[in-house]
Design a protein around this motif. Structure first.
Motif, PDB file in Angstrom:
ATOM      1  N   ARG A  85     -40.267  38.082  -6.031  1.00 45.18           N
ATOM      2  CA  ARG A  85     -40.880  37.761  -4.729  1.00 45.18           C
ATOM      3  C   ARG A  85     -42.241  38.427  -4.578  1.00 45.18           C
ATOM      4  NH1 ARG A  85     -40.371  33.864  -1.949  1.00 45.18           N
ATOM      5  NH2 ARG A  85     -40.824  35.012  -0.072  1.00 45.18           N
ATOM      6  N   LEU A  86     -42.342  39.673  -5.029  1.00 47.37           N
ATOM      7  CA  LEU A  86     -43.612  40.396  -4.952  1.00 47.37           C
ATOM      8  C   LEU A  86     -44.677  39.704  -5.783  1.00 47.37           C
ATOM      9  CD1 LEU A  86     -45.084  42.969  -3.938  1.00 47.37           C
ATOM     10  CD2 LEU A  86     -44.356  44.055  -6.064  1.00 47.37           C
TER      11      LEU A  86
ATOM     12  N   LYS B 253     -44.713  36.537  -6.606  1.00 40.37           N
ATOM     13  CA  LYS B 253     -44.986  35.241  -5.956  1.00 40.37           C
ATOM     14  C   LYS B 253     -45.907  35.416  -4.756  1.00 40.37           C
ATOM     15  CE  LYS B 253     -43.687  30.894  -4.810  1.00 40.37           C
ATOM     16  NZ  LYS B 253     -44.931  30.201  -4.649  1.00 40.37           N
ATOM     17  N   VAL B 254     -45.670  36.451  -3.964  1.00 42.61           N
ATOM     18  CA  VAL B 254     -46.481  36.662  -2.763  1.00 42.61           C
ATOM     19  C   VAL B 254     -47.891  37.130  -3.116  1.00 42.61           C
ATOM     20  CG1 VAL B 254     -46.693  38.146  -0.721  1.00 42.61           C
ATOM     21  CG2 VAL B 254     -44.529  37.050  -1.235  1.00 42.61           C
ATOM     22  N   THR B 255     -48.005  38.046  -4.061  1.00 42.25           N
ATOM     23  CA  THR B 255     -49.331  38.607  -4.365  1.00 42.25           C
ATOM     24  C   THR B 255     -50.192  37.674  -5.205  1.00 42.25           C
ATOM     25  OG1 THR B 255     -48.437  39.798  -6.274  1.00 42.25           O
ATOM     26  CG2 THR B 255     -48.574  40.995  -4.193  1.00 42.25           C
ATOM     27  N   THR B 256     -49.605  36.933  -6.141  1.00 41.68           N
ATOM     28  CA  THR B 256     -50.412  36.072  -7.014  1.00 41.68           C
ATOM     29  C   THR B 256     -50.363  34.607  -6.611  1.00 41.68           C
ATOM     30  OG1 THR B 256     -48.618  35.684  -8.593  1.00 41.68           O
ATOM     31  CG2 THR B 256     -50.024  37.613  -8.965  1.00 41.68           C
ATOM     32  N   GLY B 257     -49.361  34.211  -5.856  1.00 46.89           N
ATOM     33  CA  GLY B 257     -49.214  32.814  -5.490  1.00 46.89           C
ATOM     34  C   GLY B 257     -48.579  31.972  -6.577  1.00 46.89           C
TER      35      GLY B 257
ATOM     36  N   VAL C 113     -35.397  33.707  -7.887  1.00 46.49           N
ATOM     37  CA  VAL C 113     -36.665  33.399  -7.217  1.00 46.49           C
ATOM     38  C   VAL C 113     -37.222  32.081  -7.742  1.00 46.49           C
ATOM     39  CG1 VAL C 113     -39.071  34.148  -6.965  1.00 46.49           C
ATOM     40  CG2 VAL C 113     -37.223  35.798  -6.733  1.00 46.49           C
TER      41      VAL C 113
ATOM     42  N   GLN D 258     -37.993  27.370  -6.375  1.00 44.66           N
ATOM     43  CA  GLN D 258     -39.219  26.595  -6.546  1.00 44.66           C
ATOM     44  C   GLN D 258     -39.068  25.514  -7.606  1.00 44.66           C
ATOM     45  OE1 GLN D 258     -41.823  27.435  -4.546  1.00 44.66           O
ATOM     46  NE2 GLN D 258     -40.516  29.030  -3.690  1.00 44.66           N
TER      47      GLN D 258
END
Length: 158
Positions: A25-26, A28-32, A104, A108
């Motif tokens: 998740r980290l 995914k959130v930071t790099t997209g 995670v 997607q």
């Protein structure tokens, strides 16, 4: 040294799942982007599992033939035991973390990249399970059975 309990390994593996999920998740959130899963890791884990199984076979041969009585260094068997314990814990941690990362990625599953990463995460998790099983078998192979008393016959005078 105490024997590794399977329940302890299960708890360690289950504790790795939220760690992998949080890491995924980290990323995914930071790099997209989805976290990458190296395909070579699955191959390395399978090779590690094979080597641990070969070590278990060798150790079992030493122990069952009682070649540890002087022809085999006891330190080698102790090192194999430690390697087996470390391998089993390492394997379940890797399996748990990559199962979490796979969780995670499963959210997607809209494209082929996500599907490929989910399959790679599953392959790495299975490789971790293989290492854990092989490490546990190596640890069990290093157990020395109790000596059997001589039946009948007079005691040895020497």
């Amino acid at each position: 040294m105490r024997a590794t309990k399977i329940s302890s390994l299960l708890w360690v593996g289950l504790a790795g799942i939220p760690v992998g999920w949080l890491f995924g998740r980290l990323v995914k959130v930071t790099t997209g982007a989805l976290p990458s899963v190296p395909w070579v890791l699955a191959i390395v884990l399978v090779v590690m599992a094979i080597l641990l199984l070969l070590g278990a076979r060798v150790a079992r041969g030493w122990i069952s033939e009682r070649r540890y009585d002087g022809r085999v260094d006891a330190l080698v068997v102790a090192r194999l035991l430690a390697l087996g314990k470390a391998g089993s814990v390492f394997g379940v941690v890797v399996a748990g973390v990559y199962a979490g990362i796979g969780g995670v990625v499963l959210n997607q599953l809209s494209g082929t990249v996500a599907r490929d990463r989910a399959l790679l995460a599953a392959a790495v998790a299975l490789g971790g399970v293989a290492v854990a099983v092989a490490g546990y078998l190596l640890e069990m192979a290093c157990r020395v059975p109790p000596e059997e008393p001589d039946e009948g016959g007079p005691p040895d005078p020497h």
